[in-house]
Design an enzyme around this catalytic site. Sequence first.
Site, PDB file in Angstrom:
ATOM      1  N   ASP A  75     -12.644  36.616  42.695  1.00  0.00           N
ATOM      2  CA  ASP A  75     -11.508  36.957  41.846  1.00  0.00           C
ATOM      3  C   ASP A  75     -10.290  36.205  42.349  1.00  0.00           C
ATOM      4  O   ASP A  75     -10.214  35.843  43.530  1.00  0.00           O
ATOM      5  CB  ASP A  75     -11.245  38.465  41.883  1.00  0.00           C
ATOM      6  CG  ASP A  75     -10.484  38.967  40.664  1.00  0.00           C
ATOM      7  OD1 ASP A  75     -11.116  39.482  39.726  1.00  0.00           O
ATOM      8  OD2 ASP A  75      -9.240  38.820  40.650  1.00  0.00           O
ATOM      9  N   ASP A 133      -9.891  30.861  41.745  1.00  0.00           N
ATOM     10  CA  ASP A 133      -8.949  30.701  40.639  1.00  0.00           C
ATOM     11  C   ASP A 133      -9.572  29.721  39.651  1.00  0.00           C
ATOM     12  O   ASP A 133      -9.699  28.529  39.948  1.00  0.00           O
ATOM     13  CB  ASP A 133      -7.619  30.174  41.164  1.00  0.00           C
ATOM     14  CG  ASP A 133      -6.580  29.955  40.064  1.00  0.00           C
ATOM     15  OD1 ASP A 133      -6.921  30.097  38.875  1.00  0.00           O
ATOM     16  OD2 ASP A 133      -5.428  29.629  40.406  1.00  0.00           O
ATOM     17  N   VAL A 134      -9.978  30.195  38.485  1.00  0.00           N
ATOM     18  CA  VAL A 134     -10.705  29.344  37.543  1.00  0.00           C
ATOM     19  C   VAL A 134      -9.852  28.209  36.992  1.00  0.00           C
ATOM     20  O   VAL A 134     -10.384  27.256  36.408  1.00  0.00           O
ATOM     21  CB  VAL A 134     -11.296  30.160  36.367  1.00  0.00           C
ATOM     22  CG1 VAL A 134     -12.330  31.162  36.858  1.00  0.00           C
ATOM     23  CG2 VAL A 134     -10.199  30.843  35.549  1.00  0.00           C
ATOM     24  N   TYR A 175      -5.894  32.936  22.099  1.00  0.00           N
ATOM     25  CA  TYR A 175      -7.113  33.586  22.583  1.00  0.00           C
ATOM     26  C   TYR A 175      -8.291  33.276  21.665  1.00  0.00           C
ATOM     27  O   TYR A 175      -9.388  32.951  22.137  1.00  0.00           O
ATOM     28  CB  TYR A 175      -6.876  35.090  22.668  1.00  0.00           C
ATOM     29  CG  TYR A 175      -7.954  35.856  23.384  1.00  0.00           C
ATOM     30  CD1 TYR A 175      -8.117  35.755  24.759  1.00  0.00           C
ATOM     31  CD2 TYR A 175      -8.803  36.719  22.687  1.00  0.00           C
ATOM     32  CE1 TYR A 175      -9.104  36.477  25.422  1.00  0.00           C
ATOM     33  CE2 TYR A 175      -9.788  37.442  23.334  1.00  0.00           C
ATOM     34  CZ  TYR A 175      -9.935  37.325  24.708  1.00  0.00           C
ATOM     35  OH  TYR A 175     -10.913  38.036  25.358  1.00  0.00           O
ATOM     36  N   LYS A 226     -11.617  31.247  22.903  1.00  0.00           N
ATOM     37  CA  LYS A 226     -12.932  31.874  22.909  1.00  0.00           C
ATOM     38  C   LYS A 226     -13.900  31.199  21.939  1.00  0.00           C
ATOM     39  O   LYS A 226     -15.108  31.132  22.192  1.00  0.00           O
ATOM     40  CB  LYS A 226     -12.808  33.364  22.598  1.00  0.00           C
ATOM     41  CG  LYS A 226     -12.115  34.160  23.704  1.00  0.00           C
ATOM     42  CD  LYS A 226     -12.861  34.054  25.031  1.00  0.00           C
ATOM     43  CE  LYS A 226     -12.263  34.976  26.091  1.00  0.00           C
ATOM     44  NZ  LYS A 226     -13.001  34.919  27.375  1.00  0.00           N
ATOM     45  N   THR A 232     -11.222  48.370  29.407  1.00  0.00           N
ATOM     46  CA  THR A 232     -10.968  47.654  30.653  1.00  0.00           C
ATOM     47  C   THR A 232      -9.470  47.507  30.853  1.00  0.00           C
ATOM     48  O   THR A 232      -8.684  47.693  29.917  1.00  0.00           O
ATOM     49  CB  THR A 232     -11.591  46.240  30.621  1.00  0.00           C
ATOM     50  OG1 THR A 232     -10.857  45.435  29.687  1.00  0.00           O
ATOM     51  CG2 THR A 232     -13.057  46.279  30.228  1.00  0.00           C
TER      52      THR A 232
END
Length: 258
Positions: A36, A59-60, A149, A153, A184
Amino acid sequence: MSTHSKVSLVIGGASGIGLATSRLLAEGGDTVVLADVNAEQAAQRATEIGPSVTSKRLDVTDEESVDRAFTEIVAEHGQLHSVVNCAGLTIPGAITDLALADWQTTIDVCLTGAFLVTKHSARHLADGGSLITIASLNGRQPGTGMAAYCAAKAGVLMLTEVAALELGERKIRVNAISPGLVDTPLVAGLALVPGLTEDYIENTPLGRSGQPEEVAEMVAFLASDRASWVSGAAFDLNGGAHTRRYPDILKHVAAMGV
């Protein structure tokens, strides 16, 4: 070298779907690396789950960070069998008002991050391994205020198919899961907008939101040998919400007088 049968990396594993997935894979006998961007929280969650789980900061949006984590995992465990990428965020806003920086942040985490994870998974996964990316209902269903977003996606879904094509020779399976409304921390802010959560549920044929554990069950299946002939697929996991309409987020926010 791990004494468990498989080594799995869960990115974004410190909360939500990633945390539920880390728990379930560990319960199933995997050695799990819980990664994470929040290293402290990742370490805490790994300790809570048990001795078969370790943690790393990842960290992506930073290729050096991604490369380092993958390289260290293979060095420490000998091999890597499954990668689950749960990293994501969303910054809502109408197209006419959305700041370029907010657009870029969303694309960086959700799409460029998915590319970097896919790239380094391809380099480090054992032949016959599995890569699973958490996409979204918004990859196929548009929503007002969700331009960045939705675009990110949708890109993830096509990236999944291309990766499945390219990695098929090594029997690496590449799949995506597209959840709808799941309880979440990522969607906790929705409850602050009057009527928005109710609108989601009203447009979900099964009449409820999902739980992280339900998504984790699908992840576990796709990571297992039971899914040995499944690749290049995107699984709608949304209670049927893709058959109706997406809530008008901007309308609900406007009703608040904000």
